[in-house]
Design an enzyme around this catalytic site. Structure first.
Site, PDB file in Angstrom:
ATOM      1  N   GLN A 126       0.840  -1.194   0.000  1.00 13.10           N
ATOM      2  CA  GLN A 126       0.000   0.000   0.000  1.00 13.10           C
ATOM      3  C   GLN A 126       0.879   1.249   0.000  1.00 13.10           C
ATOM      4  O   GLN A 126       1.775   1.361   0.831  1.00 13.10           O
ATOM      5  CB  GLN A 126      -0.885   0.006   1.244  1.00 13.10           C
ATOM      6  CG  GLN A 126      -1.859   1.173   1.305  1.00 13.10           C
ATOM      7  CD  GLN A 126      -2.661   1.160   2.594  1.00 13.10           C
ATOM      8  OE1 GLN A 126      -2.112   1.430   3.663  1.00 13.10           O
ATOM      9  NE2 GLN A 126      -3.929   0.842   2.505  1.00 13.10           N
ATOM     10  N   SER A 161       4.273  -1.219   3.605  1.00 11.14           N
ATOM     11  CA  SER A 161       4.582  -2.585   4.054  1.00 11.14           C
ATOM     12  C   SER A 161       4.753  -3.522   2.860  1.00 11.14           C
ATOM     13  O   SER A 161       3.934  -3.506   1.943  1.00 11.14           O
ATOM     14  CB  SER A 161       3.451  -3.130   4.936  1.00 11.14           C
ATOM     15  OG  SER A 161       3.274  -2.313   6.063  1.00 11.14           O
ATOM     16  N   GLU A 244      -9.626  -2.406   5.445  1.00  9.78           N
ATOM     17  CA  GLU A 244      -8.412  -2.559   6.267  1.00  9.78           C
ATOM     18  C   GLU A 244      -8.759  -2.541   7.760  1.00  9.78           C
ATOM     19  O   GLU A 244      -8.204  -3.286   8.550  1.00  9.78           O
ATOM     20  CB  GLU A 244      -7.428  -1.428   5.919  1.00  9.78           C
ATOM     21  CG  GLU A 244      -6.079  -1.567   6.586  1.00  9.78           C
ATOM     22  CD  GLU A 244      -5.063  -0.537   6.087  1.00  9.78           C
ATOM     23  OE1 GLU A 244      -5.362   0.189   5.132  1.00  9.78           O
ATOM     24  OE2 GLU A 244      -3.972  -0.469   6.686  1.00  9.78           O
ATOM     25  N   GLU A 357      -5.054   7.488  18.377  1.00  7.66           N
ATOM     26  CA  GLU A 357      -5.698   8.808  18.550  1.00  7.66           C
ATOM     27  C   GLU A 357      -6.692   9.060  17.410  1.00  7.66           C
ATOM     28  O   GLU A 357      -7.789   9.582  17.642  1.00  7.66           O
ATOM     29  CB  GLU A 357      -4.640   9.931  18.574  1.00  7.66           C
ATOM     30  CG  GLU A 357      -3.764   9.959  19.824  1.00  7.66           C
ATOM     31  CD  GLU A 357      -2.653   8.917  19.788  1.00  7.66           C
ATOM     32  OE1 GLU A 357      -2.409   8.311  18.731  1.00  7.66           O
ATOM     33  OE2 GLU A 357      -2.029   8.688  20.854  1.00  7.66           O
TER      34      GLU A 357
HETATM   35  C1  LIG Z   1       3.720  -1.342  11.045  1.00  3.35           C
HETATM   36  C2  LIG Z   1       3.222  -0.243  10.157  1.00  3.35           C
HETATM   37  C3  LIG Z   1       2.837  -0.554   8.870  1.00  3.35           C
HETATM   38  C4  LIG Z   1       2.388   0.460   8.024  1.00  3.35           C
HETATM   39  N1  LIG Z   1       2.083   0.119   6.745  1.00  3.35           N
HETATM   40  C5  LIG Z   1       1.702   1.095   5.883  1.00  3.35           C
HETATM   41  C6  LIG Z   1       1.473   0.779   4.513  1.00  3.35           C
HETATM   42  O1  LIG Z   1       1.597  -0.375   4.102  1.00  3.35           O
HETATM   43  N2  LIG Z   1       1.137   1.775   3.685  1.00  3.35           N
HETATM   44  C7  LIG Z   1       0.989   3.070   4.098  1.00  3.35           C
HETATM   45  O2  LIG Z   1       0.632   3.909   3.299  1.00  3.35           O
HETATM   46  N3  LIG Z   1       1.222   3.408   5.401  1.00  3.35           N
HETATM   47  C8  LIG Z   1       1.576   2.447   6.293  1.00  3.35           C
HETATM   48  N4  LIG Z   1       1.847   2.771   7.603  1.00  3.35           N
HETATM   49  C9  LIG Z   1       1.795   4.178   8.003  1.00  3.35           C
HETATM   50  C10 LIG Z   1       0.659   4.518   8.945  1.00  3.35           C
HETATM   51  O3  LIG Z   1      -0.579   4.542   8.268  1.00  3.35           O
HETATM   52  C11 LIG Z   1       0.999   5.887   9.557  1.00  3.35           C
HETATM   53  O4  LIG Z   1       2.177   5.728  10.317  1.00  3.35           O
HETATM   54  C12 LIG Z   1      -0.099   6.401  10.443  1.00  3.35           C
HETATM   55  O5  LIG Z   1      -1.238   6.740   9.680  1.00  3.35           O
HETATM   56  C13 LIG Z   1       0.373   7.646  11.241  1.00  3.35           C
HETATM   57  O6  LIG Z   1       0.927   8.599  10.401  1.00  3.35           O
HETATM   58  P1  LIG Z   1       2.355   9.246  10.740  1.00  3.35           P
HETATM   59  O7  LIG Z   1       3.306   8.140  11.001  1.00  3.35           O
HETATM   60  O8  LIG Z   1       2.656  10.186   9.646  1.00  3.35           O
HETATM   61  O9  LIG Z   1       2.157  10.009  12.116  1.00  3.35           O
HETATM   62  P2  LIG Z   1       1.493  11.447  12.303  1.00  3.35           P
HETATM   63  O10 LIG Z   1       0.239  11.509  11.511  1.00  3.35           O
HETATM   64  O11 LIG Z   1       2.517  12.485  12.051  1.00  3.35           O
HETATM   65  O12 LIG Z   1       1.118  11.410  13.831  1.00  3.35           O
HETATM   66  C14 LIG Z   1       2.065  11.679  14.865  1.00  3.35           C
HETATM   67  C15 LIG Z   1       1.315  11.655  16.181  1.00  3.35           C
HETATM   68  O13 LIG Z   1       0.317  12.718  16.219  1.00  3.35           O
HETATM   69  C16 LIG Z   1      -0.950  12.168  16.489  1.00  3.35           C
HETATM   70  N5  LIG Z   1      -1.972  12.883  15.729  1.00  3.35           N
HETATM   71  C17 LIG Z   1      -1.917  13.251  14.441  1.00  3.35           C
HETATM   72  N6  LIG Z   1      -3.056  13.868  14.074  1.00  3.35           N
HETATM   73  C18 LIG Z   1      -3.870  13.863  15.155  1.00  3.35           C
HETATM   74  C19 LIG Z   1      -5.183  14.347  15.411  1.00  3.35           C
HETATM   75  N7  LIG Z   1      -5.907  14.927  14.439  1.00  3.35           N
HETATM   76  N8  LIG Z   1      -5.698  14.165  16.648  1.00  3.35           N
HETATM   77  C20 LIG Z   1      -4.977  13.564  17.625  1.00  3.35           C
HETATM   78  N9  LIG Z   1      -3.719  13.098  17.439  1.00  3.35           N
HETATM   79  C21 LIG Z   1      -3.166  13.234  16.224  1.00  3.35           C
HETATM   80  C22 LIG Z   1      -0.876  10.726  16.038  1.00  3.35           C
HETATM   81  O14 LIG Z   1      -1.836   9.921  16.707  1.00  3.35           O
HETATM   82  C23 LIG Z   1       0.553  10.351  16.414  1.00  3.35           C
HETATM   83  O15 LIG Z   1       0.620  10.009  17.771  1.00  3.35           O
HETATM   84  C24 LIG Z   1       2.291   1.790   8.483  1.00  3.35           C
HETATM   85  C25 LIG Z   1       2.673   2.093   9.793  1.00  3.35           C
HETATM   86  C26 LIG Z   1       3.142   1.096  10.621  1.00  3.35           C
HETATM   87  C27 LIG Z   1       3.546   1.443  12.018  1.00  3.35           C
END
Ligand SMILES: Cc1cc2nc3c(=O)[nH]c(=O)nc-3n(C[C@H](O)[C@H](O)[C@H](O)COP(=O)(O)OP(=O)(O)OC[C@H]3O[C@@H](n4cnc5c(N)ncnc54)[C@H](O)[C@@H]3O)c2cc1C
Length: 376
Positions: A126, A161, A244, A357
């Site tokens: 994805q 992933s 998902e 969150e």
């Molecule tokens: C094991 C794993 C597999 C993954 N696989 C894929 C994949 O295959 N394809 C893909 O596209 N993505 C994948 N992801 C990515 C995943 O979808 C994102 O990491 C996730 O959506 C969070 O985005 P970010 O890491 O940019 O964190 P951010 O969005 O920057 O968030 C940082 C922190 O701020 C908090 N936060 C952000 N916005 C808000 C809000 N509005 N209210 C309250 N708190 C908030 C979050 O909860 C978090 O604690 C994967 C992640 C992991 C850990």
């Protein structure tokens, strides 16, 4: 909801149990890399040959067309037989790419991809998240410029992933430069072997490379690979995320009950002790999650945000169980990857597929009808 098993259910369960007992691989699954791909695709191909893949997919697309209750019975037997975790490199294709194509793809896309997915002949990843566009997915910046009958794609994805071993990607890009946020996006099937794609694997805290950064440098993708309409990718992405969050992890959720029972057996805690009380709580939580999982799978009509409830409960319980295993089993847990590796992996549960969150925000706003948080 009547969950009483009929004679036919019991016969199905027995058939599933016998087949799993005779066919599940003896060796544990490798964690990553090409060997993990071979292991997972061999296992899926064996399931397919035995008539046990795509159980809930419509028969018209090569599935078994079974009702959700039968799927749940299969998963119950699957985890009890300790068959390979369903969270392997076939996960994306089977649980959300394939279902998205069934829901939104063209006949040609379905005819080409669905048989390959079910037979373990193609692996998907994805490509939604970007640096700066995770929780706020609509902020994504990777672009696809229409040139003739092709899209020319540039930009970067992250945390994709299985991207290092995948054949295709669910790629979400901005195709209308004049539109912003949720508008002007497209969901595209990206062939990972196309020129201009660079995949850079990322090692996680457990030391394995489950995900990767992906870079696109003038990657040319035919417009026939767009799923849904051009510039209507947000609604297709929501279809993908609903699969998902709602149904993709059913087996993993049921599996937590088995894990708790294993921990209780290994801990051998004296009755009345604090450890015994902690384990009893976990057993009750796992039973509650199992009940929620059944309800999520069977509820008709489904509600689009059920998935957030069960996803959040699963993520937090998975972390609690593995934390308890570390506390209670001590050094013995460190020596056993089933506990130590899974403990480290469990940290990601409250991030992947939308953070805890974000799931709480969805539950508050969409299910409890609480005031929405301010939007940019
Ligand atoms: C094991 C794993 C597999 C993954 N696989 C894929 C994949 O295959 N394809 C893909 O596209 N993505 C994948 N992801 C990515 C995943 O979808 C994102 O990491 C996730 O959506 C969070 O985005 P970010 O890491 O940019 O964190 P951010 O969005 O920057 O968030 C940082 C922190 O701020 C908090 N936060 C952000 N916005 C808000 C809000 N509005 N209210 C309250 N708190 C908030 C979050 O909860 C978090 O604690 C994967 C992640 C992991 C850990």
């Amino acid at each position: 909801m009547d969950l009483t098993a009929t004679q036919q259910d019991e016969a199905f369960r027995a058939r599933a149990r016998d087949w799993l007992c005779a066919n599940r691989p003896a060796e544990p699954a490798p964690y990553d890399g090409p060997v993990s791909r071979t292991y997972a695709t061999d296992w899926l191909a064996r399931c397919h040959k035995g008539g046990w893949s795509g159980l809930a997919w419509p028969e018209a697309y090569g599935g078994q067309g079974l009702p959700p209750a039968r799927l749940m019975l299969w998963y119950e037997e699957y985890v009890r037989a300790r068959a390979p975790s369903t969270l392997d490199c076939t996960f994306v294709a089977l649980n959300h790419a394939g279902p998205t194509l069934i829901a939104r793809g063209t006949d040609a896309q379905k005819a080409f991809h669905l048989p390959r997915i079910l037979g373990g002949r193609s692996i998907w990843c994805q490509g939604f998240s970007e640096p700066g566009a995770g929780s706020d997915l609509a902020a994504l910046r990777a672009t696809g410029r229409v040139e003739g009958d092709e899209l020319v794609v540039n930009g970067q994805k992250i945390w994709s992933s299985y991207a290092d071993i995948a054949d295709y990607q669910e790629l979400l890009i901005r195709t209308d430069p004049g539109a912003s946020r949720h508008h002007g996006l497209s969901w595209v099937i990206c062939d990972m072997s196309l020129p201009g794609i660079t995949v850079r694997p990322i090692k996680n805290i457990a030391g394995v490379t489950h995900f990767a950064e992906v870079f696109y440098d003038n990657v040319r993708i035919p417009l026939t690979e767009v799923v849904g309409d051009l510039n209507d990718g947000w609604s297709v992405a929501m279809t993908t995320l609903a699969f998902e969050r709602r149904t993709a992890a059913l087996a993993l959720q049921v599996e937590l009950s088995v894990k708790v029972e294993d921990l209780i057996r290994l801990a051998d805690a004296p009755a009345g002790s604090a450890t015994s009380a902690r384990l009893s709580d976990l057993r009750a939580e796992a039973a509650a999650l199992r009940a929620m999982t059944w309800r999520t799978a069977l509820r008709e009509p489904d509600t689009p945000f059920d998935g957030s409830l069960v996803r959040l409960a699963f993520a937090e319980l998975a972390q609690e169980i593995h934390r308890a295993a570390m506390d209670i089993l001590g050094p013995a847990a460190l020596a056993d990857p089933r506990w130590s590796h899974d403990y480290l992996e469990s940290f990601s549960e409250t991030i992947a597929g939308g953070t805890a969150e974000i799931q709480r925000n969805i539950i508050a706003e969409r299910i409890l009808a609480m005031p929405r948080e301010p939007r940019a």
